[in-house]
Scaffold this motif. Structure first.
Motif, short mmCIF file in Angstrom:
data_model
loop_
_atom_site.label_atom_id
_atom_site.label_comp_id
_atom_site.label_asym_id
_atom_site.label_seq_id
_atom_site.Cartn_x
_atom_site.Cartn_y
_atom_site.Cartn_z
N HIS A 165 -0.42 8.17 -14.14
CA HIS A 165 0.81 8.66 -13.54
C HIS A 165 0.88 8.32 -12.06
O HIS A 165 1.78 8.76 -11.37
N GLN A 166 -0.04 7.51 -11.55
CA GLN A 166 -0.08 7.22 -10.13
C GLN A 166 0.06 5.73 -9.86
O GLN A 166 -0.33 4.90 -10.65
N ASP A 167 0.66 5.43 -8.71
CA ASP A 167 0.63 4.08 -8.16
C ASP A 167 -0.37 4.14 -7.02
O ASP A 167 -0.05 4.63 -5.92
N HIS A 168 -1.59 3.68 -7.27
CA HIS A 168 -2.66 3.80 -6.27
C HIS A 168 -2.38 2.96 -5.03
O HIS A 168 -2.83 3.29 -3.93
N ASN A 169 -1.66 1.85 -5.20
CA ASN A 169 -1.31 1.01 -4.06
C ASN A 169 -0.36 1.76 -3.12
O ASN A 169 -0.56 1.80 -1.91
N LEU A 170 0.67 2.38 -3.70
CA LEU A 170 1.62 3.16 -2.90
C LEU A 170 0.94 4.40 -2.33
O LEU A 170 1.20 4.81 -1.20
N ARG A 171 0.06 5.01 -3.13
CA ARG A 171 -0.66 6.19 -2.65
C ARG A 171 -1.49 5.86 -1.41
O ARG A 171 -1.55 6.66 -0.47
N ALA A 172 -2.10 4.67 -1.39
CA ALA A 172 -2.91 4.27 -0.24
C ALA A 172 -2.03 4.13 1.00
O ALA A 172 -2.39 4.60 2.09
N ALA A 173 -0.86 3.50 0.85
CA ALA A 173 0.05 3.36 1.99
C ALA A 173 0.52 4.73 2.47
O ALA A 173 0.62 4.99 3.68
N TYR A 174 0.79 5.62 1.53
CA TYR A 174 1.23 6.97 1.84
C TYR A 174 0.16 7.73 2.64
O TYR A 174 0.46 8.43 3.62
N ILE A 175 -1.09 7.57 2.22
CA ILE A 175 -2.19 8.24 2.92
C ILE A 175 -2.36 7.69 4.33
O ILE A 175 -2.68 8.42 5.27
N HIS A 176 -2.14 6.37 4.51
CA HIS A 176 -2.21 5.80 5.86
C HIS A 176 -1.17 6.45 6.77
O HIS A 176 -1.45 6.76 7.93
N VAL A 177 0.04 6.67 6.23
CA VAL A 177 1.09 7.32 7.00
C VAL A 177 0.70 8.77 7.32
O VAL A 177 0.86 9.24 8.45
N LEU A 178 0.16 9.46 6.31
CA LEU A 178 -0.27 10.85 6.53
C LEU A 178 -1.39 10.91 7.57
O LEU A 178 -1.45 11.84 8.38
N ALA A 179 -2.28 9.93 7.52
CA ALA A 179 -3.39 9.89 8.49
C ALA A 179 -2.84 9.75 9.91
O ALA A 179 -3.32 10.41 10.85
N ASP A 180 -1.84 8.88 10.07
CA ASP A 180 -1.23 8.72 11.38
C ASP A 180 -0.52 10.00 11.82
O ASP A 180 -0.61 10.41 12.98
#
Length: 315
Positions: A165-180
């Motif tokens: 149920h996940q797009d791990h590629n998009l999840r990684a980009a999302y986490i980068h934004v959250l990290a910032d």
């Protein structure tokens, strides 16, 4: 045998997923991040602000990460039918997520080292400028997070039956934004504490907290994507569903079962079974048609001689 007859028994090995909207949104986020990065680096050089320069180069690492995300989408799409890939390019997006997770780990490590250095050698902070930069960065990151929000995102890395149920590629980009965004929030808290309370040490303390949280996110993403890349097996629930479905029919017994991910949304399985009442492989595949995400099944049917395993009535 005629070609059109063969085609009836052939099937696609395209286990990638259409992520055009995710790709478009990631491009917008990369552009926003790149513009902010350039503005911060130029302003930092002009005004001599180390805070501006540091945040600008920090954002540069996220631009690279977004580039990895976009490349993974494009590569998977352009090589969908490339015969070099036995099961297609369904795992390319997972690989992109893994690469981005490693980048997150590096960022967390550098943040930790920098925070440690500031504990022992506190730096002069231009509070007003730094607060302004942090607020601008936070606004950009909040907008980016809304663009990249994955509605199927799950934080529980141990719940492996949610992988599909996940797009791990998009999840990684999302986490980068959250990290910032997290870095900006912690920076704002530390800067206000330093400016109004004189707690300069808060800058380093918040750096440690941010590094720890980002490292935790990175670890979870590495574990999830690495699990799929290494052909980790699925959860027990899916295994039991396959075994029960096959063995509840006639006197079938599964002797060998392998299930793995061929893409972030698709499962493959090889099944060896023994039975006194053998059917065609298509018969057993049809039994499994309701198993979620099971996209590629290979079945070996062995005829067992002797007494049946269960008493059944064959019509």
């Amino acid at each position: 045998m005629h070609i059109h007859t063969l085609e009836q028994w052939q099937h696609s090995h395209d286990f990638s997923v259409n992520q055009n909207q995710a790709e478009r949104n990631t491009k917008i986020v990369m552009l926003l991040t790149a513009l902010t990065m350039v503005a911060e680096i130029v302003a930092g050089a002009i005004f001599g602000s180390m805070a501006l320069l540091a945040d600008g180069w920090h954002m540069a690492t996220h631009v690279v990460a977004f580039g990895i995300t976009i490349f993974a989408y494009q590569y998977a799409r352009n090589n969908t039918n490339n015969p070099k890939y036995t099961f297609g390019t369904g795992k390319v997006s997972v690989l992109g997520g893994f690469a981005s997770a490693v980048a997150l780990a590096v960022i967390a490590f550098v943040m930790g080292l920098e925070s440690l250095g500031r504990f022992f050698q506190p730096q002069t902070i231009q509070f007003n400028e730094a607060i302004g930069v942090a607020i601008i960065g936070l606004v950009v990151n909040i907008a980016s997070a809304f663009l990249l929000q994955d509605h199927h995102h799950h934080d529980d890395a141990d719940d492996h039956h949610h992988h599909d149920h996940q797009d791990h590629n998009l999840r990684a980009a999302y986490i980068h934004v959250l990290a910032d965004a997290l870095t900006s929030v912690f920076a704002i808290i530390a800067l206000f504490a330093g400016k109004f309370l004189g707690w300069v040490w808060m800058d380093a303390a918040m750096g440690f907290v941010g590094a720890a949280v980002i490292a935790k996110w990175s670890y979870g993403l590495v574990r999830d994507t690495g699990f799929i890349l290494l052909d980790g097996t699925v959860d027990k629930q899916t295994k039991l569903a396959i075994v029960n479905t096959i063995e509840e029919d006639a006197d079938n017994r599964i002797t060998d079962l392998h299930i793995w991910y061929v893409g972030q949304h698709h499962l493959a399985a090889t099944i060896s079974l023994v039975t006194h009442y053998p059917q065609t492989p298509e018969y057993y595949k049809n039994l499994l048609k309701d198993i979620p995400s099971l996209a590629h099944v290979s079945i070996e049917v062995n005829h067992c001689h002797g007494e049946p395993c269960v008493n059944i009535h064959v019509v």
